[in-house]
Structures are given as structure tokens and as C-alpha cells.
Design a protein around this motif. Structure first.
Motif, PDB file in Angstrom:
ATOM      1  N   ALA A   1       0.831  -1.207   0.000  1.00 22.57           N
ATOM      2  CA  ALA A   1       0.000   0.000   0.000  1.00 22.57           C
ATOM      3  C   ALA A   1       0.863   1.253   0.000  1.00 22.57           C
ATOM      4  N   GLU A   2       1.912   1.248   0.803  1.00 25.20           N
ATOM      5  CA  GLU A   2       2.805   2.407   0.845  1.00 25.20           C
ATOM      6  C   GLU A   2       3.533   2.567  -0.485  1.00 25.20           C
ATOM      7  N   TYR A   3       3.977   1.448  -1.051  1.00 18.94           N
ATOM      8  CA  TYR A   3       4.658   1.476  -2.349  1.00 18.94           C
ATOM      9  C   TYR A   3       3.728   2.004  -3.444  1.00 18.94           C
ATOM     10  N   ALA A   4       2.496   1.491  -3.490  1.00 21.58           N
ATOM     11  CA  ALA A   4       1.547   1.916  -4.527  1.00 21.58           C
ATOM     12  C   ALA A   4       1.182   3.381  -4.370  1.00 21.58           C
ATOM     13  N   PHE A   5       1.045   3.829  -3.144  1.00 21.83           N
ATOM     14  CA  PHE A   5       0.734   5.243  -2.930  1.00 21.83           C
ATOM     15  C   PHE A   5       1.868   6.132  -3.422  1.00 21.83           C
ATOM     16  N   ASN A   6       3.091   5.744  -3.140  1.00 22.60           N
ATOM     17  CA  ASN A   6       4.232   6.568  -3.552  1.00 22.60           C
ATOM     18  C   ASN A   6       4.405   6.610  -5.067  1.00 22.60           C
ATOM     19  N   LYS A   7       3.847   5.633  -5.769  1.00 26.79           N
ATOM     20  CA  LYS A   7       3.882   5.667  -7.234  1.00 26.79           C
ATOM     21  C   LYS A   7       2.845   6.633  -7.790  1.00 26.79           C
ATOM     22  N   ASP A   8       1.761   6.843  -7.061  1.00 24.51           N
ATOM     23  CA  ASP A   8       0.690   7.745  -7.491  1.00 24.51           C
ATOM     24  C   ASP A   8       0.168   8.466  -6.256  1.00 24.51           C
ATOM     25  N   ARG A   9       0.793   9.567  -5.932  1.00 23.99           N
ATOM     26  CA  ARG A   9       0.505  10.236  -4.666  1.00 23.99           C
ATOM     27  C   ARG A   9      -0.687  11.176  -4.773  1.00 23.99           C
ATOM     28  N   ASN A  10      -1.657  10.765  -5.557  1.00 24.97           N
ATOM     29  CA  ASN A  10      -2.865  11.555  -5.712  1.00 24.97           C
ATOM     30  C   ASN A  10      -4.069  10.921  -5.017  1.00 24.97           C
ATOM     31  N   PHE A  11      -3.847   9.828  -4.281  1.00 24.41           N
ATOM     32  CA  PHE A  11      -4.931   9.207  -3.521  1.00 24.41           C
ATOM     33  C   PHE A  11      -5.204  10.006  -2.250  1.00 24.41           C
ATOM     34  N   ASP A  12      -6.474  10.047  -1.864  1.00 31.69           N
ATOM     35  CA  ASP A  12      -6.858  10.711  -0.622  1.00 31.69           C
ATOM     36  C   ASP A  12      -6.890   9.753   0.561  1.00 31.69           C
ATOM     37  N   ARG A  13      -7.267   8.507   0.278  1.00 29.20           N
ATOM     38  CA  ARG A  13      -7.364   7.513   1.341  1.00 29.20           C
ATOM     39  C   ARG A  13      -6.781   6.189   0.861  1.00 29.20           C
ATOM     40  N   VAL A  14      -6.113   5.511   1.786  1.00 30.88           N
ATOM     41  CA  VAL A  14      -5.539   4.192   1.514  1.00 30.88           C
ATOM     42  C   VAL A  14      -6.120   3.222   2.537  1.00 30.88           C
ATOM     43  N   TYR A  15      -6.751   2.161   2.033  1.00 29.24           N
ATOM     44  CA  TYR A  15      -7.367   1.152   2.900  1.00 29.24           C
ATOM     45  C   TYR A  15      -6.620  -0.170   2.759  1.00 29.24           C
ATOM     46  N   CYS A  16      -6.227  -0.740   3.890  1.00 28.69           N
ATOM     47  CA  CYS A  16      -5.523  -2.024   3.896  1.00 28.69           C
ATOM     48  C   CYS A  16      -6.444  -3.090   4.491  1.00 28.69           C
ATOM     49  N   VAL A  17      -6.809  -4.060   3.661  1.00 29.90           N
ATOM     50  CA  VAL A  17      -7.757  -5.108   4.047  1.00 29.90           C
ATOM     51  C   VAL A  17      -6.976  -6.392   4.303  1.00 29.90           C
ATOM     52  N   PHE A  18      -6.988  -6.874   5.540  1.00 30.25           N
ATOM     53  CA  PHE A  18      -6.246  -8.104   5.848  1.00 30.25           C
ATOM     54  C   PHE A  18      -6.908  -8.841   7.002  1.00 30.25           C
ATOM     55  N   ASP A  19      -6.464 -10.092   7.188  1.00 31.69           N
ATOM     56  CA  ASP A  19      -7.049 -10.985   8.192  1.00 31.69           C
ATOM     57  C   ASP A  19      -6.210 -11.007   9.462  1.00 31.69           C
ATOM     58  N   GLY A  20      -6.855 -11.468  10.540  1.00 23.48           N
ATOM     59  CA  GLY A  20      -6.158 -11.576  11.816  1.00 23.48           C
ATOM     60  C   GLY A  20      -5.762 -12.987  12.174  1.00 23.48           C
TER      61      GLY A  20
END
Length: 230
Positions: free
Chosen positions: A82-101
């Protein structure tokens, strides 16, 4: 309030518009007010679900970008990608990380802690600074199938970290359920409003993703996506 075990029945009244009252737009909108990046741990189940949700509400890939296969399985891998993808396109307003526990606790906790401290700085289409973006953890304990189960049951009974137990319960309602079902959104969408009610009830009782079983925050992401389409 005493702890409830097993299945409970909720009151039918609910203020405001229900999820299923938010109909599809007749025409696609140009662009939503914000841009979302959704990064999923699952390779197919979760990405398929959120892509179908996006399509149902006529949002574009520019409005809501969904990743899954690109990152490896595991909460930390999701956060890193998520951090990598955001840094490639820093025009996102929100980043959501969906994962299991249902993974190693130390890695799960580290993923939650990293998201709590993550700082994402947006830039405009012209490369100028455009303020902060916000990162959100959307975990499910033990797994994403808990969210699907909440479409049919309202339960706070612990699953002991076993996703197989959740899937067994889910198959009481969707007998042929299997992971990677491309049509799982369409199968559950008619009772999406019920799932959000059940998830909100559960969140009032189990609000700590580090300690509570079961737990899910998927309804928060669902509601944010639907709001984008209004």
C-alpha cells in the motif's frame, strides 16, 4: 451489558437511508470527490468483492483502485505494498488495507501499528503538495469470511482464530461457498444492509482489533465507498 453468545436478533428500525436504498446511478459519474486505494491480502476473494462493489455503484478505477494479486499474502505485505503503490501515485486521498487476523500475532500487530503511524503526503496532478492522505486498517478476525457471515447472522461468539470454522458457518447460508468466488458480492448484496447493521452492532461490543474475536471493520470501507457514489 451482559455478553451475548451465538445468534441474536436486532431491532428492525434503523434511521437514515439503508444501503440497499442507494440505487445505481443511471449514468456513470465523472469522478468521485476523493480517490481511494484499496489493497487486499486475498488474491481473489477480497479484490473481486470490492471491484464488484465499485462496479455496482458505477465508480471508475480512477475513483477506487483495488489491488490484491500484486502484494503477497500477510498483513505486513499488504501495508508495505500500500505504501509502495501510494508513492507511485501520490494523488490518492485515502488508503485502505484489508487483511485478516488469523496470522502470526506479532506480524498482525506490527501491521496495525505501522498504519497508525504512517504518514502519506499527497501531490496534485501538477506535482505540487496537496496535503495529507489517510491510511486505514480494515482487518477481520479471524478472516474476511466473518464479514460475509454477518450478512446472515449477528454473532459475537469467538472463533478462536479459525477461519475454517467461519467458513463452515457461512456454508449454512451459502452451501457452495468457496474462496475466490467471483460472484460473492452479487450473492450477498441483497442483504448488504443487514451486514452493515450486524457489523455496527458487533463493533459496539468488539472495538479493539488487537484483542477482540470476532472483529471486522469492513463495514466502514463499504460505507465510505457508497458515500463516494452519492
Amino acid at each position: 451489558m451482559d455478553r451475548l453468545e451465538g445468534i441474536v436478533t436486532l431491532p428492525q428500525k434503523r434511521k437514515g437511508k439503508s444501503v440497499n436504498q442507494l440505487r445505481r446511478r443511471k449514468k456513470p459519474r465523472r469522478h468521485a470527490s476523493e480517490r481511494f486505494l484499496i489493497v487486499c491480502e486475498g488474491e481473489k476473494t477480497e479484490p473481486n468483492y470490492f471491484r464488484r462493489l465499485r462496479g455496482f455503484h458505477r465508480l471508475s478505477t480512477m475513483d477506487v483502485s483495488v489491488c490484491g494479486r500484486e502484494c503477497q499474502s500477510g498483513p505486513l505485505q499488504v501495508v508495505n505494498y500500500a505504501e509502495y503503490a501510494f508513492n507511485k501515485d501520490r494523488n490518492f486521498d485515502r488508503v485502505y488495507c484489508v487483511f485478516d487476523g488469523d496470522c502470526e500475532p506479532d506480524k498482525y500487530y506490527e501491521a496495525l501499528n505501522r498504519l497508525d503511524s504512517m504518514e502519506l503526503k499527497r501531490v496534485s496532478d501538477y506535482g505540487k503538495k496537496a496535503g495529507k492522505a489517510y491510511a486505514y486498517a480494515i482487518p477481520s478476525v479471524p478472516c474476511f469470511e466473518l464479514w460475509l457471515l454477518l450478512h446472515y447472522e449477528c454473532t459475537d461468539s469467538p472463533f478462536g482464530g479459525s477461519c475454517n470454522d467461519v467458513i463452515d458457518r457461512l456454508r449454512n447460508h451459502i452451501p457452495n461457498y468457496r474462496k475466490n468466488d467471483k460472484e460473492i458480492f452479487e450473492k450477498t448484496q441483497p442483504v448488504l444492509d443487514v451486514a452493515c447493521q450486524h457489523a455496527q452492532w458487533l463493533h459496539q461490543k468488539h472495538s479493539d482489533p488487537r484483542e477482540d474475536d470476532p472483529y471486522t471493520a469492513v463495514h466502514k470501507l463499504i460505507e465510505a465507498v457508497i458515500k463516494q457514489a452519492q
